[in-house]
Write a protein that holds these residues in place. Structure first.
Motif, PDB file in Angstrom:
ATOM      1  N   ALA B  74      55.189  33.753  30.528  1.00  0.00           N
ATOM      2  CA  ALA B  74      56.170  34.205  31.510  1.00  0.00           C
ATOM      3  C   ALA B  74      56.216  33.287  32.726  1.00  0.00           C
ATOM      4  N   GLY B  75      55.198  32.438  32.901  1.00  0.00           N
ATOM      5  CA  GLY B  75      55.179  31.518  34.040  1.00  0.00           C
ATOM      6  C   GLY B  75      54.803  32.191  35.349  1.00  0.00           C
ATOM      7  N   TYR B  76      54.212  33.378  35.279  1.00  0.00           N
ATOM      8  CA  TYR B  76      53.787  34.070  36.498  1.00  0.00           C
ATOM      9  C   TYR B  76      52.309  33.791  36.733  1.00  0.00           C
ATOM     10  N   ILE B  77      52.026  32.998  37.774  1.00  0.00           N
ATOM     11  CA  ILE B  77      50.667  32.539  38.013  1.00  0.00           C
ATOM     12  C   ILE B  77      49.833  33.664  38.632  1.00  0.00           C
ATOM     13  N   ASN B  78      48.763  34.004  37.954  1.00  0.00           N
ATOM     14  CA  ASN B  78      47.821  34.992  38.477  1.00  0.00           C
ATOM     15  C   ASN B  78      46.614  34.254  39.042  1.00  0.00           C
ATOM     16  N   PHE B  79      46.502  34.240  40.373  1.00  0.00           N
ATOM     17  CA  PHE B  79      45.398  33.518  41.000  1.00  0.00           C
ATOM     18  C   PHE B  79      44.129  34.348  41.066  1.00  0.00           C
ATOM     19  N   GLY B  80      44.197  35.561  40.621  1.00  0.00           N
ATOM     20  CA  GLY B  80      43.011  36.412  40.713  1.00  0.00           C
ATOM     21  C   GLY B  80      42.516  36.929  39.382  1.00  0.00           C
ATOM     22  N   PRO B  81      42.354  36.045  38.376  1.00  0.00           N
ATOM     23  CA  PRO B  81      41.838  36.571  37.102  1.00  0.00           C
ATOM     24  C   PRO B  81      40.484  37.255  37.271  1.00  0.00           C
ATOM     25  N   THR B  82      39.673  36.782  38.243  1.00  0.00           N
ATOM     26  CA  THR B  82      38.367  37.428  38.398  1.00  0.00           C
ATOM     27  C   THR B  82      38.486  38.824  38.978  1.00  0.00           C
ATOM     28  N   ALA B  83      39.588  39.123  39.657  1.00  0.00           N
ATOM     29  CA  ALA B  83      39.749  40.498  40.133  1.00  0.00           C
ATOM     30  C   ALA B  83      39.782  41.433  38.925  1.00  0.00           C
ATOM     31  N   PHE B  84      40.528  41.026  37.901  1.00  0.00           N
ATOM     32  CA  PHE B  84      40.620  41.853  36.698  1.00  0.00           C
ATOM     33  C   PHE B  84      39.295  41.824  35.924  1.00  0.00           C
ATOM     34  N   TYR B  85      38.749  40.618  35.797  1.00  0.00           N
ATOM     35  CA  TYR B  85      37.461  40.463  35.112  1.00  0.00           C
ATOM     36  C   TYR B  85      36.406  41.322  35.807  1.00  0.00           C
ATOM     37  N   GLY B  86      36.366  41.221  37.137  1.00  0.00           N
ATOM     38  CA  GLY B  86      35.373  41.969  37.899  1.00  0.00           C
ATOM     39  C   GLY B  86      35.548  43.474  37.752  1.00  0.00           C
ATOM     40  N   VAL B  87      36.781  43.911  37.708  1.00  0.00           N
ATOM     41  CA  VAL B  87      37.041  45.338  37.506  1.00  0.00           C
ATOM     42  C   VAL B  87      36.515  45.766  36.141  1.00  0.00           C
ATOM     43  N   GLY B  88      36.682  44.897  35.142  1.00  0.00           N
ATOM     44  CA  GLY B  88      36.126  45.182  33.816  1.00  0.00           C
ATOM     45  C   GLY B  88      34.613  45.281  33.858  1.00  0.00           C
ATOM     46  N   VAL B  89      33.981  44.326  34.551  1.00  0.00           N
ATOM     47  CA  VAL B  89      32.523  44.319  34.669  1.00  0.00           C
ATOM     48  C   VAL B  89      32.042  45.618  35.319  1.00  0.00           C
ATOM     49  N   TYR B  90      32.669  45.955  36.449  1.00  0.00           N
ATOM     50  CA  TYR B  90      32.192  47.127  37.189  1.00  0.00           C
ATOM     51  C   TYR B  90      32.558  48.447  36.515  1.00  0.00           C
ATOM     52  N   MET B  91      33.665  48.445  35.764  1.00  0.00           N
ATOM     53  CA  MET B  91      33.989  49.638  34.989  1.00  0.00           C
ATOM     54  C   MET B  91      32.892  49.900  33.966  1.00  0.00           C
ATOM     55  N   ALA B  92      32.495  48.823  33.270  1.00  0.00           N
ATOM     56  CA  ALA B  92      31.426  48.947  32.273  1.00  0.00           C
ATOM     57  C   ALA B  92      30.114  49.352  32.944  1.00  0.00           C
ATOM     58  N   ALA B  93      29.834  48.734  34.118  1.00  0.00           N
ATOM     59  CA  ALA B  93      28.594  49.050  34.826  1.00  0.00           C
ATOM     60  C   ALA B  93      28.553  50.530  35.195  1.00  0.00           C
ATOM     61  N   PHE B  94      29.682  51.020  35.686  1.00  0.00           N
ATOM     62  CA  PHE B  94      29.762  52.426  36.061  1.00  0.00           C
ATOM     63  C   PHE B  94      29.468  53.320  34.852  1.00  0.00           C
ATOM     64  N   ALA B 106      32.923  51.182  26.810  1.00  0.00           N
ATOM     65  CA  ALA B 106      33.075  50.370  28.018  1.00  0.00           C
ATOM     66  C   ALA B 106      34.265  49.424  27.875  1.00  0.00           C
ATOM     67  N   ILE B 107      34.405  48.838  26.701  1.00  0.00           N
ATOM     68  CA  ILE B 107      35.508  47.888  26.476  1.00  0.00           C
ATOM     69  C   ILE B 107      36.848  48.603  26.588  1.00  0.00           C
ATOM     70  N   ALA B 108      36.939  49.767  25.964  1.00  0.00           N
ATOM     71  CA  ALA B 108      38.196  50.516  26.008  1.00  0.00           C
ATOM     72  C   ALA B 108      38.532  50.908  27.448  1.00  0.00           C
ATOM     73  N   ALA B 109      37.524  51.397  28.190  1.00  0.00           N
ATOM     74  CA  ALA B 109      37.776  51.834  29.564  1.00  0.00           C
ATOM     75  C   ALA B 109      38.163  50.653  30.443  1.00  0.00           C
ATOM     76  N   ALA B 110      37.494  49.504  30.231  1.00  0.00           N
ATOM     77  CA  ALA B 110      37.830  48.322  31.006  1.00  0.00           C
ATOM     78  C   ALA B 110      39.281  47.905  30.719  1.00  0.00           C
ATOM     79  N   GLY B 111      39.674  47.996  29.458  1.00  0.00           N
ATOM     80  CA  GLY B 111      41.049  47.639  29.090  1.00  0.00           C
ATOM     81  C   GLY B 111      42.060  48.513  29.801  1.00  0.00           C
ATOM     82  N   VAL B 112      41.791  49.816  29.828  1.00  0.00           N
ATOM     83  CA  VAL B 112      42.714  50.733  30.504  1.00  0.00           C
ATOM     84  C   VAL B 112      42.778  50.424  32.000  1.00  0.00           C
TER      85      VAL B 112
END
Lengths: 291, 335, 241
Positions: B74-94, B106-112
């Motif tokens: 789509a050409g839409y630059i996301n400069f914060g991939p780690t924001a999403f990655y980090g949310v996945g990490v912390y969702m799993a941690a929680f 954990a994977i399913a919840a992180a995806g949602v």
């Protein structure tokens, strides 16, 4: 007691907000007027801050030395704009977004060069007035905040007058409005854009000096400021120069109030929340023309 | 031969393409082969460093592929991939801390969580102008980190040690198991990206990348499509983060929201080539392997500097990345 | 179903203090070939933007096939059977010519034989040899043909062609005119916005002339050609060309 806290929070917020406005001023030109999303601008500011510390170590006043530095930054800005426009302007408008990746790469490279040159540690300036404060009744204003904060209204006014009353300034606003209109009048829009981008870069030298007087900074300080600087420009309304000051102060005061009455650890979220809220509910900003 | 068959035949010869069904079959077999190879290697290799390094490299394949669904197609630059990655990490941690959740949960919840975050970001910023989306994603990382700093339950700024559930016995150990999990995620991501690419959705995204107005007038619901891409890409980036908790047992905001991770996830598709699923895979394998190999010899600053310079070079000279260069060369030879 | 296929009622558009268009009333009948002429800046493209939905008029309504579509986004209008081409071609670069045509088919009328349909339309405009080429590599004439092919591959009820012939040679103009005339023969209503007078005159069954955002004439081509007002604002200016 609570009133005293409130008064001090507001005065600190206003001073901080002025500094945010100074940081964002160059962006108000490059992004607001030229529509070039220069996400490297905060890194330009940090570079300006480091340059100020170098000359400060030789005994110069950081703010005074930033004036000749601004000329150097002006030249560097023009050179950088040449590089940018060679790559992108010719590829067409749809590539504005792709240009973001270029600015991203450039800001990384500058940051890393700063780290390799100066180390990752914080650097600061040494000026006489640091440590002293101006006390007005219950309100205490440290000079290390007050003096750099005064830079912002001066810069904003100067730039505003320049854009409003000089030939080149009017041409810059004309470019912002419609590039073709300008080429009809015989002025080279390419030159006007280079010149405007140079001015945007020049402001970074001065606001960088202001920033490093406020407190020590490290090479990565720009990163925290990207969101803030864009929040100021967008909240002000694209291209509104006086609006920059108002938006900066609004963000600064909100941050200070959150810090004083909530928790300082939430302060970084303020600018981002205001940025998102503006985009979602009033994209034209406070003082911008409807687009 | 009719004119139409003639044109189709000509088109096939021109691109040297085999029919789509055959290509998909070859792709599926390739995916299976990669998975089988992973299983065999985890049995044969003894050196645990290989598993740790391999995990990092494959995680980058997953991140780069997830980023590219939005950033490349789509050409839409996301400069914060780690924001999403980090949310996945912390969702799993929680989930691990609260209930000792198994990895699939954990994977399913992180995806949602990632999809919802992507939707929210898209909904708020995509209606104005593309550039605003990109700017908002820069600030998103600061925001996400600030939120985590303020959640004591998740360790705040100082981090959190966890006791994640252990790997099943058949896997032959935690590092081996985590490598296989990450490999399965990466292969699934690449397959998903390829499917999006050749589907109507991918064509719609590529069309709106070229011209939003023309795409809209050709019947493409551009806003909805961008939102879907945001959600899918956000979910993929967050899912790539979830296994990290099981891999490392200790998490902190500094690693979950690391700049190097963001930089790489953006640079890899841009260097490999962002127009097809192959590009992010090549970019990630190349860049991450070199970084892993060189991590002993060069400083992390120099590493970032090199990636930054290479990124600028590609953006300036070869916007279609390595894949684009190869295509240009083969086309020239073919002509 | 009878009645006009497209109706514009009192549409107005201002940009700041400058009134770009209107109020305008316009009716397009089924299968009609309507030409729209007028000097640059007279509001033609603004009108098309209001019709296709990329611009929402500040006043007035747009009705398509009897349905009020004023608040309907462009992609839904496209699905209802309203196609347009752009004055400056907007190809989907980075995709092949064939894929360019698959985009509207995917969205509007997907089918298993989508590629065959696309190839058939490419043939009808003479682009079949270019099917596998990247759209960005096409020549100016080919881009204009692609623009038309992409607009008509989904068999719309109305085609709005915005200066589809600008910059083309006489022979190429004949090519495009032949395509549009053939199309109109299948019952599609066509709006042609054009500066090339002899082409509009030849093609249209009715012509509307715009000047400073208003219609100043609406009649058959021969009547328009004789209208003194039209001659003054339009032909006077056109003699330079």
């Amino acid at each position: 007691m609570i009133l005293e806290l409130l008064a001090n929070a507001i005065s600190t917020g206003v001073l901080l907000g002025c500094i945010y406005a100074a940081l964002a001023l160059g962006l108000a030109v490059s992004f607001g007027l030229l529509h070039i999303p220069n996400i490297a601008h905060p890194v330009f500011v940090v570079t300006g801050a480091f340059a100020a510390t170098v000359f400060n170590a030789m005994g110069f006043d950081p703010l005074l030395v930033s004036l000749p530095l601004a000329l150097v930054f002006y030249g560097a800005g023009i050179a950088f704009f040449e590089f940018y426009s060679r790559i992108y302007e010719k590829r067409g408008e749809s590539d504005t977004m792709q240009a973001l990746t270029l600015f991203f790469g450039v800001s990384l490279v500058i940051e890393t060069v700063l780290v390799m040159q100066f180390g990752a540690d914080q650097r600061s300036t040494d000026v006489d007035y640091v440590g002293q404060s101006l006390t007005l009744g219950p309100v205490v204003m440290p000079y290390r905040l007050l003096i750099p904060a005064l830079v912002a209204p001066v810069m904003v006014t100067a730039l505003w007058l320049y854009l409003k009353y000089t030939y080149a300034g009017i041409a810059i606003r004309a470019v912002a409005h419609d590039e073709r209109a300008l080429s009809v009048s015989g002025i080279d829009p390419g030159w006007i854009k280079r010149h405007a981008f140079g001015i945007a870069a020049a402001t970074a030298a001065i606001s960088g000096a202001a920033l490093v007087i406020v407190g020590p900074i490290d090479p990565f300080a720009g990163r925290m400021q990207i969101g803030r600087a864009f929040a100021v420009v967008i909240l002000a309304g694209m291209g509104s120069i006086p609006g920059t000051l108002a938006a900066g102060i609004l963000i600064g005061v909100t941050e200070a109030l959150v810090g004083a009455f909530g928790s300082p650890s939430w302060a970084p979220a303020v600018a981002f929340t205001m940025l998102l809220a503006t985009l979602a509910f009033k994209p034209s900003g406070l003082f911008g023309a409807a687009r | 031969m009719s004119l139409r068959e003639n044109a189709m035949d000509w088109a096939v010869r021109r691109t040297g393409r085999t029919p789509r069904a055959t290509r998909s079959l070859v792709f599926a077999l390739g995916c299976l082969a990669v998975l089988a190879l992973g299983v065999v290697l985890t049995r044969m290799v003894d050196n645990p460093y290989v598993f740790f390094a391999g995990y990092v490299v494959i995680q980058y394949v997953a991140l780069a592929t997830g980023w590219n669904v939005l950033g490349g197609y789509a050409g839409y630059i996301n400069f914060g991939p780690t924001a999403f990655y980090g949310v996945g990490v912390y969702m799993a941690a929680f989930l691990v801390k609260a209930m000792g959740a198994p990895l699939p949960v954990a994977i399913a919840a992180a995806g949602v969580a990632g999809a919802l975050l992507g939707l929210a970001m898209g909904w708020m910023t995509l209606r104005v102008q593309g550039v605003y989306f990109a700017i908002a994603t820069i600030a998103l990382v600061v925001m996400a980190e600030t939120v985590i700093h303020n959640i004591d339950y998740l360790g705040g700024a100082s981090g959190l040690a966890l006791m994640p559930p252990q790997a099943p016995a058949w896997a032959g150990g935690q590092p081996q198991f985590m490598l296989m999990v990450m490999l399965a995620i990466a292969v699934a991501f690449v397959a998903l990206a390829r499917w999006i690419e050749i589907s109507a959705m991918g064509r719609g995204l590529r069309a709106l990348k070229a011209s939003e107005i023309a795409a809209e007038c050709a019947g493409v619901p551009t806003f909805r499509l961008k939102l879907i891409a945001c959600a899918v890409s956000g979910a993929m980036l967050a899912i790539a983060g979830a296994p990290y908790v099981y891999y490392a047992s200790f998490i902190e905001p500094g690693t979950a929201f690391s700049l190097a991770l963001s930089l790489n996830a953006i640079a890899m598709p841009l260097i490999g080539g962002k127009r097809s699923w192959v590009g992010p895979v090549i970019g990630a394998l190349l860049l991450a392997t070199v970084q892993q190999a060189a991590s002993v010899t060069i400083s992390s600053e120099l590493n970032i500097l090199v990636v930054g310079v290479v990124l600028i070079l590609f953006v300036a000279v070869a916007p279609d990345g390595i894949v684009g260069i190869v295509e240009k060369l083969t086309r020239r030879r073919g002509a | 179903m009878s009645g006009p296929i497209l109706e514009v009622r009192g549409v107005e558009q201002r940009f700041g203090p400058f009134r770009a268009l209107g109020p305008v009333d316009l009716v397009l009948h089924r299968g009609e070939r309507l030409g729209i002429i007028g000097p640059n800046g007279s509001g033609k493209t603004t009108l098309i933007n209001c019709i296709s939905g990329t611009l929402r008029p500040q006043e007035g309504r747009v009705l398509f096939d009897g349905v009020d579509v004023t608040d309907v986004p462009p992609h839904r209008r496209a699905r209802m059977g309203l196609s347009r081409s752009f004055q400056i071609p907007k190809p989907f670069t980075g995709m092949t010519v064939l894929e360019n045509l698959l985009v509207p088919i995917d969205q509007i009328s997907p089918s298993a034989d989508a590629e065959d349909r696309a190839i058939a339309v490419l043939e009808s405009v003479g682009l079949q040899r270019r099917a596998a080429h990247e759209a960005g590599d096409l020549s100016q004439l080919e881009l204009r043909k692609l623009e038309l092919a992409r607009a008509l591959v989904v068999e719309p009820k109305v085609l709005v062609a915005d200066e589809a012939m600008a910059g083309l040679s006489e022979g190429e103009i004949d090519d495009v005119l032949a395509i549009l005339t053939r199309l109109s023969g299948t019952g599609i209503a066509v709006i042609m916005i054009e500066h090339i007078m002899h082409a509009v005159m030849r093609f249209s069954t009715r012509i509307v002339c715009f000047e400073t955002g208003r219609t100043i004439a609406d009649a058959a081509p021969d009547v328009i050609a004789a209208d003194p007002l039209v001659q003054k604002v339009y032909f006077g200016e056109q003699t330079r060309h």
